[in-house]
Design an enzyme around this catalytic site. Structure first.
Site, mmCIF file in Angstrom:
data_model
loop_
_atom_site.group_PDB
_atom_site.id
_atom_site.type_symbol
_atom_site.label_atom_id
_atom_site.label_comp_id
_atom_site.label_asym_id
_atom_site.label_seq_id
_atom_site.Cartn_x
_atom_site.Cartn_y
_atom_site.Cartn_z
ATOM 1 N N LYS A 11 48.739 110.874 -1.255
ATOM 2 C CA LYS A 11 49.825 110.023 -0.738
ATOM 3 C C LYS A 11 50.352 109.087 -1.850
ATOM 4 O O LYS A 11 50.373 109.474 -3.011
ATOM 5 C CB LYS A 11 49.358 109.249 0.493
ATOM 6 C CG LYS A 11 48.729 110.157 1.545
ATOM 7 C CD LYS A 11 48.608 109.519 2.893
ATOM 8 C CE LYS A 11 47.812 110.432 3.814
ATOM 9 N NZ LYS A 11 47.905 110.090 5.207
ATOM 10 N N HIS A 95 55.034 117.161 6.250
ATOM 11 C CA HIS A 95 53.920 116.271 6.593
ATOM 12 C C HIS A 95 54.407 115.288 7.660
ATOM 13 O O HIS A 95 55.567 114.873 7.642
ATOM 14 C CB HIS A 95 53.449 115.528 5.337
ATOM 15 C CG HIS A 95 52.191 114.747 5.573
ATOM 16 N ND1 HIS A 95 52.204 113.510 6.176
ATOM 17 C CD2 HIS A 95 50.893 115.035 5.327
ATOM 18 C CE1 HIS A 95 50.946 113.072 6.277
ATOM 19 N NE2 HIS A 95 50.142 113.983 5.763
ATOM 20 N N GLU A 97 54.116 112.222 8.003
ATOM 21 C CA GLU A 97 54.724 110.981 7.493
ATOM 22 C C GLU A 97 56.162 111.238 7.045
ATOM 23 O O GLU A 97 57.029 110.371 7.159
ATOM 24 C CB GLU A 97 53.855 110.401 6.363
ATOM 25 C CG GLU A 97 52.600 109.760 6.940
ATOM 26 C CD GLU A 97 51.378 109.818 6.053
ATOM 27 O OE1 GLU A 97 51.504 110.014 4.839
ATOM 28 O OE2 GLU A 97 50.263 109.677 6.599
ATOM 29 N N GLY A 173 44.849 109.482 9.516
ATOM 30 C CA GLY A 173 44.602 108.115 9.042
ATOM 31 C C GLY A 173 44.085 107.176 10.117
ATOM 32 O O GLY A 173 44.100 105.961 9.940
HETATM 33 C C1 PEP Z 1 46.943 113.658 5.656
HETATM 34 O O1 PEP Z 1 47.530 112.769 5.061
HETATM 35 O O2 PEP Z 1 47.403 114.809 5.644
HETATM 36 C C2 PEP Z 1 45.717 113.336 6.360
HETATM 37 C C3 PEP Z 1 45.147 114.268 7.066
HETATM 38 O O3 PEP Z 1 45.220 112.054 6.224
HETATM 39 P P1 PEP Z 1 43.759 111.522 6.667
HETATM 40 O O4 PEP Z 1 42.755 112.542 6.173
HETATM 41 O O5 PEP Z 1 43.622 110.206 6.019
HETATM 42 O O6 PEP Z 1 43.747 111.460 8.160
#
Ligand code: PEP
Length: 259
Positions: A11, A95, A97, A173
């Site tokens: 990220k 993704h 996000e 997350g």
């Molecule tokens: C991601 O960003 O794709 C993700 C799965 O994050 P996390 O492992 O922190 O949940």
């Protein structure tokens, strides 16, 4: 057999110096991975440093996003050929996000998938429902819509060059991971769908990763599900030892001895 794939999504964490240190630790810890493929996706500005650090290692390089055009007046964007030039072989697309924070549409994601394929990058298309959608019983509808839209217009051959990640938005997350049964159910549904959209053979070859609060403690259980072919890891990929442990636990399925 589908070799498990473990992808780290760093990220927006770390500049080149920090990224180089993390890549160096991974390189030292994942010398000759058996039964697993490992790829990391640093921020754009750290790609050259990580490419240099990982050169000649078994860890592949990926990016977190790309634009669909090769070049042009698109301020702030990065194109697939630019990523290829830096040594990337994979790109995360769609993704959650990007979908939810930056409001990327299915149509834009589809254009990005096609552009990545045109340049020989492996698209890792992410799909997943929100908590509210799950509560309303819409999980299959949502992931089906995202997969159909993301792959719209692709030939079967191109579909075969894609990888998929099921990432429930409520698990990203949050520390609340999907149970192996929840992940397995959606992965099974997606594999069935790929067989309808493409072919049975295609569905058997495509890797579907699970993502959402994967840690060393839960990686083995989720990757033992028959339709889970590895993991996409956010937070835990920023700690070299955690990410290495996750890669080792995922490797057990790919034929490596269990820890
Ligand atoms: C991601 O960003 O794709 C993700 C799965 O994050 P996390 O492992 O922190 O949940």
């Amino acid at each position: 057999m589908r070799v498990p794939l473990v992808v780290g999504n760093w990220k927006m964490h770390g500049g080149p110096r920090q990224a180089r240190e993390l890549a160096q630790s991974l390189r030292d810890g994942v010398k000759r991975p058996r039964g697993v493929e490992v790829v990391v996706c640093p921020p754009f500005t750290a790609l050259p440093a990580v490419a240099e650090t990982l050169a000649g290692s078994a860890i592949g390089l990926g990016a977190q996003n790309c634009h669909w055009e090769d070049s042009g007046a698109f301020t702030g964007e990065v194109s697939p050929p630019m990523l290829v030039e830096l040594g990337c072989r994979l790109v995360l697309l769609g993704h959650s996000e990007r979908r939810h924070v930056f409001h990327e549409t299915d149509d834009e994601i589809n254009r990005k998938v096609a552009a990545a394929l045109r340049h020989g990058l492996q698209p890792l298309l992410c799909v997943g429902e929100t908590g509210e959608e799950r509560r309303q019983g819409l999980t299959f509808t949502v992931v089906e819509g995202q997969l159909r839209a993301g792959w719209a217009g692709l030939s079967i051959e191109d579909m075969g060059r894609c990888t998929l990640a099921y990432e429930p938005v409520w698990a990203i997350g949050t520390g609340v991971n999907a149970t192996p049964a929840q992940a397995g159910e959606v992965h099974g549904y997606l594999r069935g769908l790929m067989s309808q959209i493409g072919s049975k053979d295609l569905a058997q070859t495509i890797r579907i990763l699970y993502g959402g609060s994967v840690k060393p403690e839960n990686a083995a259980d989720v990757t033992q599900e028959p339709d889970v072919d590895g993991v996409l890891v956010g937070g835990a990929s920023l700690q070299a030892q955690s990410f290495i442990a996750i890669a080792k636990k995922s490797a057990a399925k790919g034929g490596a001895p269990k820890e």
